[in-house]
Design a protein around this motif. Sequence first.
Motif, PDB file in Angstrom:
ATOM      1  N   ASN A   1     -34.010   0.984  32.754  1.00  0.00           N
ATOM      2  CA  ASN A   1     -32.875   0.304  32.135  1.00  0.00           C
ATOM      3  C   ASN A   1     -31.637   0.385  33.024  1.00  0.00           C
ATOM      4  OD1 ASN A   1     -31.237  -0.933  30.149  1.00  0.00           O
ATOM      5  ND2 ASN A   1     -30.708   1.044  29.258  1.00  0.00           N
ATOM      6  N   LEU A   2     -31.433   1.541  33.673  1.00  0.00           N
ATOM      7  CA  LEU A   2     -30.288   1.713  34.557  1.00  0.00           C
ATOM      8  C   LEU A   2     -30.362   0.739  35.734  1.00  0.00           C
ATOM      9  CD1 LEU A   2     -27.857   3.746  34.667  1.00  0.00           C
ATOM     10  CD2 LEU A   2     -29.183   5.042  36.344  1.00  0.00           C
ATOM     11  N   LYS A   3     -31.558   0.578  36.308  1.00  0.00           N
ATOM     12  CA  LYS A   3     -31.735  -0.351  37.417  1.00  0.00           C
ATOM     13  C   LYS A   3     -31.526  -1.801  36.970  1.00  0.00           C
ATOM     14  CE  LYS A   3     -35.226   2.390  39.906  1.00  0.00           C
ATOM     15  NZ  LYS A   3     -36.654   2.397  40.312  1.00  0.00           N
ATOM     16  N   GLN A   4     -32.123  -2.147  35.841  1.00  0.00           N
ATOM     17  CA  GLN A   4     -32.020  -3.522  35.355  1.00  0.00           C
ATOM     18  C   GLN A   4     -30.566  -3.897  35.069  1.00  0.00           C
ATOM     19  OE1 GLN A   4     -34.355  -5.847  35.117  1.00  0.00           O
ATOM     20  NE2 GLN A   4     -32.990  -7.384  34.212  1.00  0.00           N
ATOM     21  N   SER A   5     -29.839  -3.005  34.412  1.00  0.00           N
ATOM     22  CA  SER A   5     -28.448  -3.294  34.083  1.00  0.00           C
ATOM     23  C   SER A   5     -27.571  -3.326  35.338  1.00  0.00           C
ATOM     24  CB  SER A   5     -27.914  -2.265  33.082  1.00  0.00           C
ATOM     25  OG  SER A   5     -27.973  -0.954  33.613  1.00  0.00           O
ATOM     26  N   LEU A   6     -27.917  -2.523  36.344  1.00  0.00           N
ATOM     27  CA  LEU A   6     -27.178  -2.555  37.602  1.00  0.00           C
ATOM     28  C   LEU A   6     -27.389  -3.892  38.302  1.00  0.00           C
ATOM     29  CD1 LEU A   6     -25.461  -1.256  39.786  1.00  0.00           C
ATOM     30  CD2 LEU A   6     -27.519  -0.132  40.671  1.00  0.00           C
TER      31      LEU A   6
ATOM     32  N   THR B   1     -26.023  -0.924  30.251  1.00  0.00           N
ATOM     33  CA  THR B   1     -27.037   0.126  30.141  1.00  0.00           C
ATOM     34  C   THR B   1     -27.131   0.648  28.719  1.00  0.00           C
ATOM     35  OG1 THR B   1     -26.590   0.795  32.436  1.00  0.00           O
ATOM     36  CG2 THR B   1     -27.808   2.341  31.060  1.00  0.00           C
ATOM     37  N   LYS B   2     -25.997   0.865  28.090  1.00  0.00           N
ATOM     38  CA  LYS B   2     -25.972   1.380  26.724  1.00  0.00           C
ATOM     39  C   LYS B   2     -26.600   0.401  25.735  1.00  0.00           C
ATOM     40  CE  LYS B   2     -22.810   3.555  23.401  1.00  0.00           C
ATOM     41  NZ  LYS B   2     -21.392   3.897  23.135  1.00  0.00           N
ATOM     42  N   SER B   3     -26.503  -0.901  26.040  1.00  0.00           N
ATOM     43  CA  SER B   3     -27.102  -1.904  25.142  1.00  0.00           C
ATOM     44  C   SER B   3     -28.620  -1.879  25.196  1.00  0.00           C
ATOM     45  CB  SER B   3     -26.601  -3.296  25.509  1.00  0.00           C
ATOM     46  OG  SER B   3     -27.144  -3.735  26.748  1.00  0.00           O
ATOM     47  N   ASN B   4     -29.184  -1.209  26.240  1.00  0.00           N
ATOM     48  CA  ASN B   4     -30.628  -0.961  26.340  1.00  0.00           C
ATOM     49  C   ASN B   4     -31.475  -2.227  26.240  1.00  0.00           C
ATOM     50  OD1 ASN B   4     -32.821   0.712  26.742  1.00  0.00           O
ATOM     51  ND2 ASN B   4     -33.059   1.224  24.585  1.00  0.00           N
ATOM     52  N   GLY B   5     -31.169  -3.164  27.123  1.00  0.00           N
ATOM     53  CA  GLY B   5     -32.027  -4.341  27.246  1.00  0.00           C
ATOM     54  C   GLY B   5     -31.676  -5.509  26.354  1.00  0.00           C
TER      55      GLY B   5
ATOM     56  N   MET C   1     -17.281   6.442  30.105  1.00  0.00           N
ATOM     57  CA  MET C   1     -18.482   5.939  30.779  1.00  0.00           C
ATOM     58  C   MET C   1     -19.726   6.387  30.025  1.00  0.00           C
ATOM     59  SD  MET C   1     -17.276   4.356  33.497  1.00  0.00           S
ATOM     60  CE  MET C   1     -15.734   4.300  34.424  1.00  0.00           C
ATOM     61  N   ASP C   2     -20.001   5.778  28.906  1.00  0.00           N
ATOM     62  CA  ASP C   2     -21.149   6.158  28.073  1.00  0.00           C
ATOM     63  C   ASP C   2     -22.328   5.247  28.400  1.00  0.00           C
ATOM     64  OD1 ASP C   2     -22.982   6.865  26.173  1.00  0.00           O
ATOM     65  OD2 ASP C   2     -21.637   6.632  24.459  1.00  0.00           O
ATOM     66  N   PHE C   3     -23.296   5.778  29.139  1.00  0.00           N
ATOM     67  CA  PHE C   3     -24.499   5.022  29.493  1.00  0.00           C
ATOM     68  C   PHE C   3     -25.589   5.156  28.429  1.00  0.00           C
ATOM     69  CE2 PHE C   3     -22.396   5.273  33.544  1.00  0.00           C
ATOM     70  CZ  PHE C   3     -22.806   4.152  34.242  1.00  0.00           C
ATOM     71  N   GLY C   4     -25.190   5.538  27.211  1.00  0.00           N
ATOM     72  CA  GLY C   4     -26.153   5.796  26.155  1.00  0.00           C
ATOM     73  C   GLY C   4     -26.470   7.269  26.026  1.00  0.00           C
ATOM     74  N   LEU C   5     -25.794   8.105  26.821  1.00  0.00           N
ATOM     75  CA  LEU C   5     -26.009   9.549  26.808  1.00  0.00           C
ATOM     76  C   LEU C   5     -24.794  10.290  26.266  1.00  0.00           C
ATOM     77  CD1 LEU C   5     -27.448   9.872  30.443  1.00  0.00           C
ATOM     78  CD2 LEU C   5     -28.748   9.568  28.324  1.00  0.00           C
ATOM     79  N   GLY C   6     -23.793   9.564  25.785  1.00  0.00           N
ATOM     80  CA  GLY C   6     -22.518  10.167  25.458  1.00  0.00           C
ATOM     81  C   GLY C   6     -21.604  10.111  26.670  1.00  0.00           C
TER      82      GLY C   6
END
Length: 507
Positions: A103-108, A230-234, A447-452
């Motif tokens: 997901n991190l790669k795709q969003s980047l 990234t936080k939106s997860n796809g 900067m919350d990438f879905g991890l807080g």
Amino acid sequence: MTKHLTKCDRINFFTCPVVSFSFYKKRTNELISSKLNHTMAHPQPPNIIETCHISPTTGTVPSTTLPLTFFDAPWLTLPLADSLFFFSYQNSTESFLKDFVPNLKQSLSISLQHFFPYAGKLIIPSRPDPPYLQYNDGEDSLVFTVAESTETDFNQLKTDSPKDIRVLHGVLPKLPPPHVSPEGIQMRPIMAMQVTIFPGAGICIGNSATHVVADGVTFSHFMKYWMSLTKSNGKDPATVLLPPLPIHSCRNMIKDPGEVGAGHLERFWSQNSGKNSSHVTPENMVRATFTMSRNQIDNLKSWVKEQSENQSPVSTFVVTLALIWVSLMKTIVQDSETEAEEEDKDEVFHLMINVDCRNRLKYTQPIPQTYFGNCMAPGIVSVKKRDLLGEKCVLAASDAITARIKDMLSSDLLKTAPTWGQGVRKWVMSRFPTSIAGAPKLGLYDMDFGLGKPCKMEIVHIETGGSIAFSESRDGSNGVEIGIALEKKKMEVFGSILQQGIKKFET
């Protein structure tokens, strides 16, 4: 992913194990210093899982050439900008590789469709042709490294307490070396990224980039866009609330007001070595983070307002910077003075600040806040040594910083631009030049990438000397976080002086 992820391979990458320093206890300092000397001689390599090249999906961004402006040109001869964001993450490496990295790669890749210069190159033709930025569709990309660290203690790596500056370098990406064509044209990569997992403890997202492409405002914009995706997860980007898109079309309207860029180009051509400028690791240095609470800042603001002749309100940035600058100068001068130097009370100390010129330049149309590039004006704050180290040192520093900012904001920045170089040269030639990296308003902890939100953020390039890192406090209390890099003994002195200064203003 096959359209934008290519050339995956394994490489070796060495880092240094983490050692923390006790701040005030001398016996502990001696013990840890002994341990540091032992462990630094045997660095433990992390496991590099893969190195990929990530770019916008082919066909989504046309090949584009962008000129450098007179705001970009000063950064041609300066070191890379390095930053690290640490996040708590309790899962395994397997989960990290399966659930987070794709997901991190795709969003980047999607983010680079809009922030494409970060995936491009700095092109340096033979003199006298000026350098420029270029992105070639289907060819250019940024290097993205995925790593695992099992030998390093994540909690010590992200500690605020003083730590050897080298312990963070292992989680920084390495920007690839320039490529030189048969015609002698240099092509320098713009950015590299690295994400490192510490199984069961945390994740670090590291960035290294040439400052020529953009300033901190643009970098923060890019990170927040990537983070939101990234936080939106796809999810479909059209359905996600994202920051506004960057604007690249303003570069042609930023006209050099007086051959400002030409002077920087001359300096660059005389110094150009064909390599990316990067910092050299100083010896015997540590870095530490200090936090001033909202209450401490308000107390300081009240004192400065009461003591000031015009009794005008002062900003959080001004009073915090004033106290830190004074504490830093007292630390350095105390360690380096001789009797002869102590008599030189008319010596002037200089501090460089930067003012964002977006929406402040008198063009036909204003430069928008979402402009992609550098758009900062340097301002030099000058205070005599006897005032900066005197009885009302914080007031003297605060008044000088306030006056300089007001002067810059009230002036025609384009008309004053030809004089910026004179001030910067005066700053460079001074005995203790000090500058600022980052700013609380950038929201670097948002900067919350879905991890807080990050549990720690570091601006690494302050190690090059004389820089103070500023950000908002991570706890959301509207305080300020300050990063400093100094020799070990000086750091202990600085911490003591700063704490004494804060207590002086407590009510």
